[in-house]
Scaffold this motif. Structure first.
Motif, PDB file in Angstrom:
ATOM      1  N   ALA A  16       1.223  -0.599   0.206  1.00 28.19           N
ATOM      2  CA  ALA A  16      -0.212   0.371  -0.343  1.00 28.19           C
ATOM      3  C   ALA A  16       0.996   1.095   0.019  1.00 28.19           C
ATOM      4  N   SER A  17       1.868   1.551   0.871  1.00 27.93           N
ATOM      5  CA  SER A  17       3.100   2.412   0.667  1.00 27.93           C
ATOM      6  C   SER A  17       3.700   2.458  -0.439  1.00 27.93           C
ATOM      7  N   ASP A  18       3.742   1.823  -1.279  1.00 24.93           N
ATOM      8  CA  ASP A  18       3.859   1.640  -2.907  1.00 24.93           C
ATOM      9  C   ASP A  18       3.670   2.371  -3.652  1.00 24.93           C
ATOM     10  N   ALA A  19       2.329   1.520  -3.934  1.00 24.31           N
ATOM     11  CA  ALA A  19       1.186   2.631  -3.935  1.00 24.31           C
ATOM     12  C   ALA A  19       0.859   3.585  -3.557  1.00 24.31           C
ATOM     13  N   TYR A  20       0.510   4.617  -3.038  1.00 25.00           N
ATOM     14  CA  TYR A  20       0.689   5.615  -2.489  1.00 25.00           C
ATOM     15  C   TYR A  20       1.691   6.811  -2.857  1.00 25.00           C
ATOM     16  N   HIS A  21       2.527   6.054  -2.681  1.00 25.57           N
ATOM     17  CA  HIS A  21       3.565   7.248  -3.698  1.00 25.57           C
ATOM     18  C   HIS A  21       3.852   6.928  -4.456  1.00 25.57           C
ATOM     19  N   ARG A  22       3.882   5.854  -5.611  1.00 25.09           N
ATOM     20  CA  ARG A  22       4.055   6.093  -6.945  1.00 25.09           C
ATOM     21  C   ARG A  22       2.977   7.362  -7.455  1.00 25.09           C
ATOM     22  N   GLY A  23       1.614   7.556  -7.040  1.00 29.18           N
ATOM     23  CA  GLY A  23       1.066   8.048  -7.102  1.00 29.18           C
ATOM     24  C   GLY A  23      -0.385   7.841  -8.211  1.00 29.18           C
ATOM     25  N   LEU A  24      -1.396   6.963  -8.590  1.00 29.53           N
ATOM     26  CA  LEU A  24      -0.907   6.752  -9.782  1.00 29.53           C
ATOM     27  C   LEU A  24      -3.213   6.508  -9.971  1.00 29.53           C
TER      28      LEU A  24
END
Length: 351
Positions: A329-337
């Motif tokens: 979830a942190s990865d997806a949040y910070h990639r910002g897609l």
């Protein structure tokens, strides 16, 4: 108060002294870790690929994403994580167990807490102190009964008719907007963002106690009472699948929620929508063993044989979800897609 009561109160306060703190996926950036795991093997690479598939869901403008939750990860520290997915338009619908929705999230929305077990005494001792245990997490049973009676009060305030779990949970979200004590509640945020929550085994939770009391009290008084319509749940969720077209599943655990969301494809076909797409993307995080043939442990490839899920973009991750969901979830949040995703508000389909 007698001496035994004082001792019990002191012991209970001691055991319920350390609150579970829910992880904040915004406070750290997991992208470097996931990128490094992609160059590894075993579960690390599985998690990296699963995270990549979730990011593909977020990047696909035609994809509606369903968050599917079974198990006790909300009580264990992932509650704010799931709330952030709703807050930031990273999921469009939710299918979960009654425990996740009611006993954990709605419970904390009322101002109650989960506690870390610094020690695990005899469970009969815990029972005598009105403390319920989930592995190494404690719940105050008296607070949980407040949740039961709040559900009962909501039921008593509504028109006595049949409700899908989605419709009743929406009323729970409305209640938290007006009376809740926690901003980061999944049930509350889902109400505010028109993200529907389905609970196919709704009464298998604190909601069940409150609703049974509502029904029994109404029967004694010779009055009509509300009911939860499980068939409406299936119909409404299938309606969303038909309207959504392309869909992706982010599944934590298995059980009824997993099968319920997958079955919408088959149900749509039964209703004559033979062109309905199988779920295009699917990620499942589980510790269930595939060798016993149980539905909860069935792989996504197995689901493809039923015409439910595509095998092109699917990934099983055999890991304890509380350990890996914060990274995904942190990865997806910070990639910002998620920032460019269309806002779907599927709950308005039933307004």
């Amino acid at each position: 108060m007698n001496e035994i009561s004082k001792i019990n109160d002191t012991r209970k306060a001691e055991l319920l002294s350390r609150q579970v703190e829910h992880i904040d996926i915004k406070s750290f950036d997991a992208r470097p870790i996931i990128d490094a795991m992609d160059k590894m093997s075993f579960t690390s690479r599985d998690l990296a690929r699963a995270t990549g598939i979730y990011n593909q869901m977020l990047a696909d403008p035609d994809c509606s994403i369903f968050l599917v939750i079974a198990g006790s990860t909300s009580a264990g520290g992932c509650m704010d994580l799931y709330a952030e997915l709703v807050r930031n338009n990273m999921v469009d619908g939710i299918v979960a167990t009654g425990a996740t929705v009611v006993d954990m999230d709605f419970f904390e929305g009322l101002g109650h807490k989960h506690y870390q077990a610094n020690e695990i005494p005899d469970d009969n001792v815990l029972r005598s102190l009105y403390i319920d245990r989930i592995y190494d997490t404690y719940i105050d049973e008296e607070q949980l009964q407040d949740c039961d009676f709040t559900i009962n009060a909501i039921a008593n305030s509504l028109e006595p008719k049949a409700y899908s779990s989605r419709a009743f949970i929406r009323e729970m979200g409305k209640y938290l907007v007006e009376h809740g004590k926690k901003e980061n509640s999944l049930v509350k945020l889902a109400y505010e963002h028109d993200v529907p929550i389905f609970c196919p085994a709704f009464v298998d939770s604190s909601a069940g106690f409150g609703l049974v009391k509502h029904q029994v009290d109404a029967m004694k008084a010779g009055k009509p009472y509300l009911t939860i319509d499980a068939i409406a749940d299936f119909r409404e969720l299938t309606d969303i699948k038909i309207a959504a077209g392309s869909t992706g599943l982010l599944m934590i655990g298995g059980g009824v929620p997993k099968n319920f969301i997958q079955d919408t494809v088959v149900c749509a076909e039964i209703l004559g929508h033979e062109d309905v797409e199988v779920h295009k993307y699917a990620v499942q995080i589980t510790v269930a063993d595939v060798r016993d043939g149980a539905c909860s442990s069935s792989t996504l490839k197995e689901a493809a044989s039923w015409g439910k899920v595509s095998t092109a973009l699917e990934q099983m991750v055999f890991a304890e979800a509380g350990s890996v969901m914060p990274l995904l979830a942190s990865d997806a949040y910070h990639r910002g897609l998620w920032k460019d995703r269309p806002v779907r508000r599927w709950a308005k389909l039933f307004a």
